[in-house]
Design a protein around this motif. Structure first.
Motif: not given
Lengths: 401, 373
Positions: A30, A33-34, A36, A87, A353, A361, A364-365, A368-369
């Protein structure tokens, strides 16, 4: 020239792939994916570093005797490729890529024994105290002072852009110990054992993306032991320049940059173009993504030359080339991300986030970022010496031919 | 991995570099371009003596079996010296196409003469689309009597005005857009129905537009009627060699502009001390490093047989865009003198402009990459 794929390299790739497929927890994924920023979400990333260290893989670029892997440059590149493909959150650079190698190269035996194992294990996080309000890329202008007093220094002044200082337990910093001679003289490099010395205050700075990634640190008669000094007093400039080599000179940016290309390509395949079809089929989009992907491919080419020891990458200005090209590509890629996301990216989603926050969110993902990444990456051309400073260095290397 | 030139490549490169430095300095090159002949026969003979005319061809066809990297090593030098001799047109395009056909008496006959330096050939392929995509070929080759009949037009045929033989791409079947039904044939430029409009390109090469109006082709001169692969491989090889020329031109521009900016004084100081100028120089060096890195990596991929359509497009697009940007910056840094015919700077710009336009420009190739080729 010889590109012969080595069979043992493929076996290595398999081994890496298997571990990276199974070792990370859901929270760590996670966090990936988050992510940034260059600085991935703190807690999950430090937890991931512990797992990697358990495998002996936390610091592939360190010498073996200090906990490195002994991998060749090609193996390290393969590791980076497999890592970025999945990722996963990038490990925080301050410790593994900056202060760790510096202590290995220039620290005392005592400093090495005391700090290196804890860095590898993810027990310590070191924040970097370089910049000051009046001394950013012109570091030599710094004024935060340290005055010797017995076995200690007494520090007064402030530092800024101390990344994640509010999460750190240690700090490395540059202080002014003399005002005589050239600005570069009279600077000393210090390791601080704690960030909660009496008289020390840390204030987070909320960034454009809404998160407190950077901090200010204030020193009011803060007493620290002189044993934390690296190198001689007043010779910290040499130490700092040594570290800059590590800060600017990574040679596996391409796998990380391809991650953005993939994210954008996947997102564009699911979005409609106002002119019909998907965005991925839109000629203008294809032209733009194509240029960015080709630039990433060029970075990959140059990096493969670099890891093979080709003279093209032996140039003095290579770290500056690397820093400039890598950071500007991240900015162009996140800019395209923001445009692909468009209106969907406009919702402020600080809760969603947050890793482990449990808030779903809105889109989609990718949405979000996209915007936080775009905003955060504006810093890329500023940190580690602005790209203007890097271009000065590149031009100078051309003149000194 | 190793991306350096071998000892043999380095030796060849040094010999050719010495020859060009002595005999192909900018003034000598300009004299060749301004002469009423398309190129220097003397220089062509020297390239033959270096073995370059036979270099790219397999030993089975009496060539020297050179690799992509050999051609890149030499190609960079051709770019640094803005060579106008018909190496690209006669050897790398027409010759390579003949070699791709291989086992055919007419192909072998002409290839032998090209390698011996007895004849020149041109590759007539481009029809105005600007992309070199073989499937766009429309020139028709239809059965007539015991042979064929050729109709249509070819544009910007490099070396087309001075060729002893034309290697022509044409369509024996299907409609433009289809990769099938493509043929390679040889046509003698003096044959009835061949019309040649000669010109020089702005970067000094000799070229021609060609028109075929019911040209009769003996059956033996049709080399293959399944030519998509042969054409594609020929073009890919030529694009890599041409990219090497682009990088060589960029190398020369970077060096000359760096020297100029370090010595040219304005307002009492060298202009390189102005940050605006310094940053432009830095961007030139960044462009050069990217372009040269991409060239060497792609050449290594090609030599290993692993270069894909996307890799070739990445290279062509990058040298096209980065080359033009670097050359424009070089002209700007030189100021007015950079605009003059007497200085090499603008001629490098013209060469890089031409290279970008040929075989698909950077916009086209970026789109190929972005579309996920």
């Amino acid at each position: 020239m010889n590109l012969e794929p080595k069979p043992e390299l493929e076996a290595f790739r398999q081994e890496v792939a298997e571990f990276l497929d199974t070792a990370p927890t859901d929270v760590i994924r996670e966090a990936g994916r988050k992510t940034t920023s260059v600085f991935a979400p703190f807690d999950a990333t430090m937890a991931w570093q512990k797992i990697l260290n358990g495998k002996g893989w936390a610091a592939p670029e360190w010498p073996v005797e200090h906990g490195g892997t002994g991998w060749s440059a090609e193996e390290r590149f393969v590791f980076a490729e497999e890592y970025c493909k999945r990722n996963l959150p990038p490990l925080l650079p301050n410790c593994l890529k900056m202060i760790g190698p510096l202590i290995i190269d220039l620290g005392t035996e005592e400093q090495k024994a005391r700090y290196l194992p804890r860095i590898l294990a993810g027990d310590d996080y070191w924040t970097q105290g370089y910049s000051e309000p009046e001394a950013g890329s012109d570091l030599a202008s710094l004024t935060c002072s340290a005055v010797a007093d017995g076995d200690d220094y007494i520090i007064n002044g402030s530092k800024t852009w101390t990344t994640l200082a509010h999460r750190a337990n240690r700090m490395f910093m540059l202080v002014r110990t003399s005002s005589e001679g050239r600005k570069q003289q009279g600077i000393t490099f210090l390791l601080l054992d704690r960030v909660d010395y009496p008289g020390m205050e840390i204030r987070p700075i909320v960034g454009l993306d809404g998160f407190p990634e950077q901090c200010e640190v204030f020193f009011d008669d803060v007493r620290v032991p002189q044993s934390g000094r690296v190198g001689a007093e007043n010779e910290g400039w040499t130490v700092a320049k040594h570290l800059l080599k590590y800060e600017r000179g990574s040679s596996s940016q391409a796998p990380w940059l391809y991650r953005f290309v993939r994210m954008i390509r996947e997102a564009a395949a699911t979005r409609t173009s106002p002119f019909g079809g998907t965005l991925a089929q839109d000629p203008v989009f294809q032209r733009e993504l194509g240029e960015l992907e080709a630039d990433v491919a060029s970075v990959e080419a140059v990096e493969k030359l670099a890891v093979s020891g080709h003279p093209l990458a032996h140039d003095l200005a290579f770290p500056s080339f690397n820093k400039t090209v890598g950071t500007e590509l991240i900015q162009r890629l996140t800019s395209l991300m923001a445009r692909v996301s468009g209106l969907e990216g406009l919702s402020l989603q600080l809760q969603a986030l947050t890793v482990g926050g449990g808030t779903a969110p809105l889109g989609d993902g990718f949405d979000l970022i996209a915007m936080p990444y775009y905003l955060n990456s504006r810093a890329a051309s500023i940190y580690a010496g602005t790209n203007e400073v890097q271009r000065d260095l590149i031009a100078r290397s051309l003149m000194s031919r | 991995m190793d991306f350096t030139f071998t000892d043999e490549q380095t030796m060849l490169r040094e010999s050719v570099a010495r020859y060009l430095a002595k005999n192909y300095a900018f003034e000598a090159r300009q004299a060749i371009v301004r002469s009423d002949r398309p190129f220097s026969a003397e220089v062509w003979q020297a390239l033959a003596d270096f073995g370059l005319l036979a270099l790219p061809f397999p030993e089975a066809l009496d060539g020297l079996g050179g690799s992509v990297v050999d051609l890149v090593a030499v190609g960079e030098l051709f770019g640094e010296h803005l060579v106008v001799e018909p190496y690209l047109s006669s050897i790398l395009l027409a010759g390579r196409a003949l070699a791709e056909v291989g086992d055919h008496p007419r192909a072998e006959h002409w290839l032998g003469r090209l390698m011996a330096g007895e004849a020149l050939a041109a590759f007539a392929h481009e029809e105005g689309a600007g992309t070199a995509d073989p499937s766009l070929v429309a020139v028709s080759c239809t059965k007539a009597g015991g042979g064929y009949r050729l109709d249509g037009e070819k544009r910007l045929v490099l070396g087309g005005a001075n060729a002893d033989v034309l290697v022509v791409t044409a369509r024996v079947d299907g409609a433009p857009g289809s990769p099938d039904g493509l043929a390679l044939l040889v046509v003698e430029p003096g044959a009835p129905g061949v019309r040649i409009t000669p010109f020089k390109t702005l970067d000094g090469r000799s070229a021609a537009h060609l028109a075929f109006d019911g040209v009769e082709i003996p059956a033996d001169d049709l080399l293959t009627a399944d030519a998509h692969g042969a054409i594609t491989r020929t073009l890919d090889g030529a694009v890599i060699a041409l990219a090497a020329e682009a990088v060589g031109a960029m190398t020369a521009l970077l060096r000359q502009t760096g020297e100029y900016a370090g010595s040219r004084r304005q307002f009492g100081v060298p202009i390189a001390t102005f940050q605006t100028v310094a940053h432009r120089l830095a961007d030139m060096k960044i462009a050069h490093t990217k372009a040269r890195g991409t060239l060497l990596y792609t050449a290594a991929l090609a030599e290993a047989g692993r270069a894909t359509r996307r890799d070739v497009s990445v290279l062509k697009a990058q040298v096209g865009r980065l080359g033009r940007a670097l050359a424009e910056a070089a002209v700007q840094t030189h100021g007015g003198i950079g605009m003059t015919d007497e200085l090499a700077i603008g001629h490098y710009l013209k060469r890089l402009l031409a290279i970008d336009a040929m075989f698909g420009d950077s916009d086209y190739h970026y789109r190929v990459v972005g579309a996920g080729a």
